[in-house]
Design an enzyme around this catalytic site. Sequence first.
Site, PDB file in Angstrom:
ATOM      1  N   ASP A   1       8.472  -7.019 -10.375  1.00 61.43           N
ATOM      2  CA  ASP A   1       7.483  -7.279 -11.434  1.00 61.43           C
ATOM      3  C   ASP A   1       6.628  -6.239 -11.451  1.00 61.43           C
ATOM      4  O   ASP A   1       6.083  -5.163 -10.430  1.00 61.43           O
ATOM      5  CB  ASP A   1       6.574  -8.463 -11.137  1.00 61.43           C
ATOM      6  CG  ASP A   1       6.255  -8.370  -9.738  1.00 61.43           C
ATOM      7  OD1 ASP A   1       6.793  -7.784  -8.853  1.00 61.43           O
ATOM      8  OD2 ASP A   1       5.088  -9.080  -9.509  1.00 61.43           O
ATOM      9  N   GLU A   2       5.517  -6.106 -12.799  1.00 63.69           N
ATOM     10  CA  GLU A   2       4.504  -5.181 -12.849  1.00 63.69           C
ATOM     11  C   GLU A   2       4.587  -3.984 -12.113  1.00 63.69           C
ATOM     12  O   GLU A   2       3.633  -3.271 -11.759  1.00 63.69           O
ATOM     13  CB  GLU A   2       3.440  -6.143 -12.297  1.00 63.69           C
ATOM     14  CG  GLU A   2       2.976  -7.474 -12.966  1.00 63.69           C
ATOM     15  CD  GLU A   2       2.166  -8.149 -12.241  1.00 63.69           C
ATOM     16  OE1 GLU A   2       1.187  -8.748 -12.892  1.00 63.69           O
ATOM     17  OE2 GLU A   2       1.913  -8.302 -10.950  1.00 63.69           O
TER      18      GLU A   2
ATOM     19  N   ASP B   1      -1.863 -21.018  -7.646  1.00 65.37           N
ATOM     20  CA  ASP B   1      -3.135 -20.115  -7.333  1.00 65.37           C
ATOM     21  C   ASP B   1      -4.356 -20.233  -8.066  1.00 65.37           C
ATOM     22  O   ASP B   1      -5.210 -19.693  -8.073  1.00 65.37           O
ATOM     23  CB  ASP B   1      -2.947 -18.670  -6.919  1.00 65.37           C
ATOM     24  CG  ASP B   1      -2.271 -17.966  -8.252  1.00 65.37           C
ATOM     25  OD1 ASP B   1      -1.615 -18.745  -8.834  1.00 65.37           O
ATOM     26  OD2 ASP B   1      -2.347 -16.704  -8.408  1.00 65.37           O
TER      27      ASP B   1
ATOM     28  N   ARG C   1      -1.168 -10.651   0.695  1.00 68.71           N
ATOM     29  CA  ARG C   1      -2.544 -10.627   0.320  1.00 68.71           C
ATOM     30  C   ARG C   1      -3.392 -11.242   1.373  1.00 68.71           C
ATOM     31  O   ARG C   1      -4.441 -10.678   1.572  1.00 68.71           O
ATOM     32  CB  ARG C   1      -2.784 -11.287  -1.053  1.00 68.71           C
ATOM     33  CG  ARG C   1      -2.744 -10.355  -2.260  1.00 68.71           C
ATOM     34  CD  ARG C   1      -1.206  -9.622  -2.379  1.00 68.71           C
ATOM     35  NE  ARG C   1      -1.100  -8.994  -3.487  1.00 68.71           N
ATOM     36  CZ  ARG C   1      -0.452  -9.635  -4.690  1.00 68.71           C
ATOM     37  NH1 ARG C   1      -0.022 -10.707  -4.608  1.00 68.71           N
ATOM     38  NH2 ARG C   1      -0.205  -8.753  -5.850  1.00 68.71           N
TER      39      ARG C   1
ATOM     40  N   ASP D   1       3.641  -6.113  -0.230  1.00 65.15           N
ATOM     41  CA  ASP D   1       2.801  -5.942  -1.462  1.00 65.15           C
ATOM     42  C   ASP D   1       1.737  -4.854  -1.367  1.00 65.15           C
ATOM     43  O   ASP D   1       1.906  -4.071  -0.114  1.00 65.15           O
ATOM     44  CB  ASP D   1       2.059  -7.253  -1.892  1.00 65.15           C
ATOM     45  CG  ASP D   1       1.976  -7.202  -3.578  1.00 65.15           C
ATOM     46  OD1 ASP D   1       1.507  -6.222  -4.093  1.00 65.15           O
ATOM     47  OD2 ASP D   1       2.387  -8.151  -4.188  1.00 65.15           O
TER      48      ASP D   1
ATOM     49  N   TRP E   1       8.504 -16.001 -14.837  1.00 58.00           N
ATOM     50  CA  TRP E   1       7.144 -16.121 -14.199  1.00 58.00           C
ATOM     51  C   TRP E   1       6.158 -16.028 -15.576  1.00 58.00           C
ATOM     52  O   TRP E   1       5.221 -16.709 -15.612  1.00 58.00           O
ATOM     53  CB  TRP E   1       6.647 -15.332 -13.216  1.00 58.00           C
ATOM     54  CG  TRP E   1       6.449 -14.015 -13.299  1.00 58.00           C
ATOM     55  CD1 TRP E   1       7.454 -12.732 -13.529  1.00 58.00           C
ATOM     56  CD2 TRP E   1       5.244 -13.475 -13.525  1.00 58.00           C
ATOM     57  NE1 TRP E   1       6.761 -11.711 -13.674  1.00 58.00           N
ATOM     58  CE2 TRP E   1       5.248 -12.016 -13.715  1.00 58.00           C
ATOM     59  CE3 TRP E   1       3.814 -13.961 -13.583  1.00 58.00           C
ATOM     60  CZ2 TRP E   1       4.367 -10.959 -14.165  1.00 58.00           C
ATOM     61  CZ3 TRP E   1       2.942 -12.848 -14.015  1.00 58.00           C
ATOM     62  CH2 TRP E   1       3.180 -11.503 -14.094  1.00 58.00           C
TER      63      TRP E   1
ATOM     64  N   HIS F   1       4.326  -2.790  -6.890  1.00 61.49           N
ATOM     65  CA  HIS F   1       3.694  -3.336  -5.488  1.00 61.49           C
ATOM     66  C   HIS F   1       3.990  -2.779  -4.191  1.00 61.49           C
ATOM     67  O   HIS F   1       4.430  -3.689  -3.403  1.00 61.49           O
ATOM     68  CB  HIS F   1       4.012  -4.794  -6.181  1.00 61.49           C
ATOM     69  CG  HIS F   1       3.446  -5.675  -6.816  1.00 61.49           C
ATOM     70  ND1 HIS F   1       2.073  -6.163  -6.868  1.00 61.49           N
ATOM     71  CD2 HIS F   1       3.782  -5.834  -8.231  1.00 61.49           C
ATOM     72  CE1 HIS F   1       1.711  -6.729  -7.856  1.00 61.49           C
ATOM     73  NE2 HIS F   1       2.849  -6.496  -8.812  1.00 61.49           N
TER      74      HIS F   1
ATOM     75  N   TYR G   1       1.782 -21.957 -11.394  1.00 55.42           N
ATOM     76  CA  TYR G   1       1.158 -21.062 -10.737  1.00 55.42           C
ATOM     77  C   TYR G   1      -0.153 -21.719  -9.740  1.00 55.42           C
ATOM     78  O   TYR G   1      -1.335 -21.826 -10.522  1.00 55.42           O
ATOM     79  CB  TYR G   1       0.645 -20.105 -11.392  1.00 55.42           C
ATOM     80  CG  TYR G   1       1.384 -18.604 -11.322  1.00 55.42           C
ATOM     81  CD1 TYR G   1       2.981 -18.854 -11.386  1.00 55.42           C
ATOM     82  CD2 TYR G   1       1.036 -17.511 -11.254  1.00 55.42           C
ATOM     83  CE1 TYR G   1       3.810 -17.709 -11.290  1.00 55.42           C
ATOM     84  CE2 TYR G   1       2.164 -16.217 -11.331  1.00 55.42           C
ATOM     85  CZ  TYR G   1       3.079 -16.563 -11.262  1.00 55.42           C
ATOM     86  OH  TYR G   1       4.068 -15.431 -11.135  1.00 55.42           O
TER      87      TYR G   1
ATOM     88  N   TRP H   1       0.357 -17.570  -4.930  1.00 50.46           N
ATOM     89  CA  TRP H   1      -0.343 -15.978  -4.509  1.00 50.46           C
ATOM     90  C   TRP H   1      -1.673 -16.293  -3.774  1.00 50.46           C
ATOM     91  O   TRP H   1      -2.353 -17.150  -4.166  1.00 50.46           O
ATOM     92  CB  TRP H   1      -0.649 -15.420  -5.896  1.00 50.46           C
ATOM     93  CG  TRP H   1       0.898 -15.426  -6.653  1.00 50.46           C
ATOM     94  CD1 TRP H   1       0.948 -16.059  -7.894  1.00 50.46           C
ATOM     95  CD2 TRP H   1       1.832 -14.556  -6.274  1.00 50.46           C
ATOM     96  NE1 TRP H   1       2.389 -15.642  -7.849  1.00 50.46           N
ATOM     97  CE2 TRP H   1       2.726 -14.882  -7.337  1.00 50.46           C
ATOM     98  CE3 TRP H   1       2.153 -13.496  -5.332  1.00 50.46           C
ATOM     99  CZ2 TRP H   1       4.091 -14.279  -7.202  1.00 50.46           C
ATOM    100  CZ3 TRP H   1       3.409 -12.974  -5.572  1.00 50.46           C
ATOM    101  CH2 TRP H   1       4.463 -13.254  -6.340  1.00 50.46           C
ATOM    102  N   THR H   2      -1.980 -15.222  -2.750  1.00 51.43           N
ATOM    103  CA  THR H   2      -3.121 -15.619  -2.030  1.00 51.43           C
ATOM    104  C   THR H   2      -4.106 -14.556  -2.042  1.00 51.43           C
ATOM    105  O   THR H   2      -5.089 -14.442  -1.071  1.00 51.43           O
ATOM    106  CB  THR H   2      -2.538 -15.671  -0.428  1.00 51.43           C
ATOM    107  OG1 THR H   2      -1.976 -14.468  -0.208  1.00 51.43           O
ATOM    108  CG2 THR H   2      -1.682 -16.823  -0.375  1.00 51.43           C
ATOM    109  N   GLU H   3      -4.427 -13.982  -3.238  1.00 56.07           N
ATOM    110  CA  GLU H   3      -5.440 -12.820  -3.250  1.00 56.07           C
ATOM    111  C   GLU H   3      -6.772 -13.723  -2.894  1.00 56.07           C
ATOM    112  O   GLU H   3      -7.789 -13.077  -2.307  1.00 56.07           O
ATOM    113  CB  GLU H   3      -5.668 -12.577  -4.834  1.00 56.07           C
ATOM    114  CG  GLU H   3      -4.623 -11.464  -5.298  1.00 56.07           C
ATOM    115  CD  GLU H   3      -3.339 -12.150  -5.778  1.00 56.07           C
ATOM    116  OE1 GLU H   3      -3.098 -13.163  -5.641  1.00 56.07           O
ATOM    117  OE2 GLU H   3      -2.640 -11.381  -6.780  1.00 56.07           O
TER     118      GLU H   3
HETATM  119  C1  ACM Z   1       4.008 -12.341 -10.539  1.00 55.45           C
HETATM  120  O1  ACM Z   1       2.909 -13.212 -10.837  1.00 55.45           O
HETATM  121  N1  ACM Z   1       3.542 -11.021 -10.767  1.00 55.45           N
HETATM  122  C2  ACM Z   1       5.408 -12.512 -10.288  1.00 55.45           C
END
Ligand code: ACM
Length: 626
Positions: A343-344, A437, A174, A203, A410, A277, A435, A481-483
């Site tokens: 994930d997702e 972030d 990110r 990603d 997670w 992703h 988390y 996470w670095t968004e």
């Molecule tokens: C995640 O936070 N989607 C692993």
Amino acid sequence: MKTITKILLSLSVAGILTSCDAGKNQENGNGELSVIPQPVNIKISTGSFEIKNHTTVYCKSDSLVNAGKYLSQQLGGLEIKSGSGGGINLIIADEEVNGIGSEGYKLNITNRRIDIIANEPAGIFYGIQTLLQMLPPVILNSSGQDYSLGEVSCSEIEDYPRFKWRGLLLDVSRHFFTIDEVKELIDQMAAYKFNILQLHLTDDQGWRIEIKSMPELTDTGAWRVPRTGLWWDREPPKDGEKATYGGFYTQEEIKDLVKYAAERYVNILPEIEAPGHSLAAIASYPYLSSSGKEYKVNPGSKFYGIEDNSLCPGKETTFEYLDKVFSEVAELFPFEYIHIGGDECYKGFWEKCSDCRARAKENGLKDMKELQSYFVKRLEKILESKGKKLIGWDEILEGGLAPNAAVMSWRGMEGGIAAAKAQHKVVMSPFSHAYIDFYQGDPAVEPPTYAMLRLNKVYTFEPVPEGVDSSYILGGQGNLWTESVPSFRHAEYMLWPRSFALSEVFWSPANSRDWPGFVRRTEYNLKRLNQKDINYSTSFYDAIIEPSKDEKGNLLIQLDTEIDGLDIYYTFDNTLPDHHSQLYIKGDKLTIPADADTFRVITYRDGKAIGKLIAVPVTDLVKRVQ
Ligand code: ACM
């Protein structure tokens, strides 16, 4: 910048140092050592050993020369000799020391010598970290031929980790962080006895590792159009706009990084996202998705469910791609695991894809979750053919877990519990506690992100849920996470001191948790971060604003603090609160004057302002309880 250069630099800038920083580090007012993570057993006796610039580091065996060099460097270049003597002795035990395992150590300090004894060099390295933290955070006087680096208390310490997996994740997709920044993070982690760095290398917003057999992954996938606005609100790429933000690590840089980390007993766990992703990979090779459409690498604009960011499990070419990528990745990273994401994964395009439907039919798969499970099982075979074990986010449980996969939980602890009960290895990393972030203080005064995770909550993280066989819980991990983390300086702000809490959760015995003691040790260690010019957050000093509604729907405000011993002052009259303003009495529910515009609050300790001034429009407080 190397630590000692920074120390000397800060000394020359700061001039004379205050006496409260002098002496031994145990003197934080409680006769305790300010070491994080808290060691298992500490016995402090009277007296001390003074480490001077001419103290010698003795390495009892050749395998310890690197550890000796590391210690010497941290202290500005102490002399290193083989053998033993009246200095700092690094010793691999002739006979195994029971109970401390491969990462534990014994640290014995008398007024004549310091011995760090361990079964393996890793233990010596961790003993060195404890010794370094026992020194005061500043050197008192570094001028002249002969100067002191500080005194350490005579003591006997026996220490070893609770968990073998003590991880942090850095998302380099990110936002991109340079190799030097990642090395700096490794140094910071090692000082607090973390041993795994998961690099989130790919990603939707960028591919960050050179894959020689698939050059477009970095020629195209490593770059996106530049944006600085709020993540997800950013403008999508415009036609013809140049993709200038990004970067990637060459394979040579990765090899160098892996070596650097290994010298600090940190394993690097590479994460290559699949099947979701994957927009950066698909922007590079459109044939990898089900729709086959051409996309741009995402710059932080909305696209999920609109653009096809999932690899197609229906086509064999996808598995050929996976084989190529993971062959090169497996060669580069010696760690036993590779993280495959999982994930997702948006499956909307799979449902419309004739290849996916055919694949599901051929294999008797009843839905798209089972198709994802098919994908992960095949990926596990690919990894195993390269001598690696698969780990993935807890969505890999859906549709059936691959036979030997480990799970990183997670979305909560539930995925981890289910996996452990099915006798799979688990790393606990629930967003509720790990988390980093998320916000760590009031959103009115913190850089924008989402959700809340204060330091005191991180400290309550328990990686082994009741009723679960702890032998399946490898340990835990904090994820950055670095968004919303565009710079390394801000990464540090998000990491510390919350990662102090994680370090203690992962290393120290569960029954040694002690929040007031941890806060004292944290405050002392923040001085250490000052000395090294590492950024951190002081949000744990801020007031916590807890708005609620009474039965008539009127807004009420309760206030609190994370740590004891703070006074809270507030105003409703558009003035800045100080110690002459209204003092908050714990438990009070404040009602809001009818026409109040802005609520302001600040914390004090011992008569001095310590928390940030928080100002929140009353209309925003109302929104917080809607
Ligand atoms: C995640 O936070 N989607 C692993």
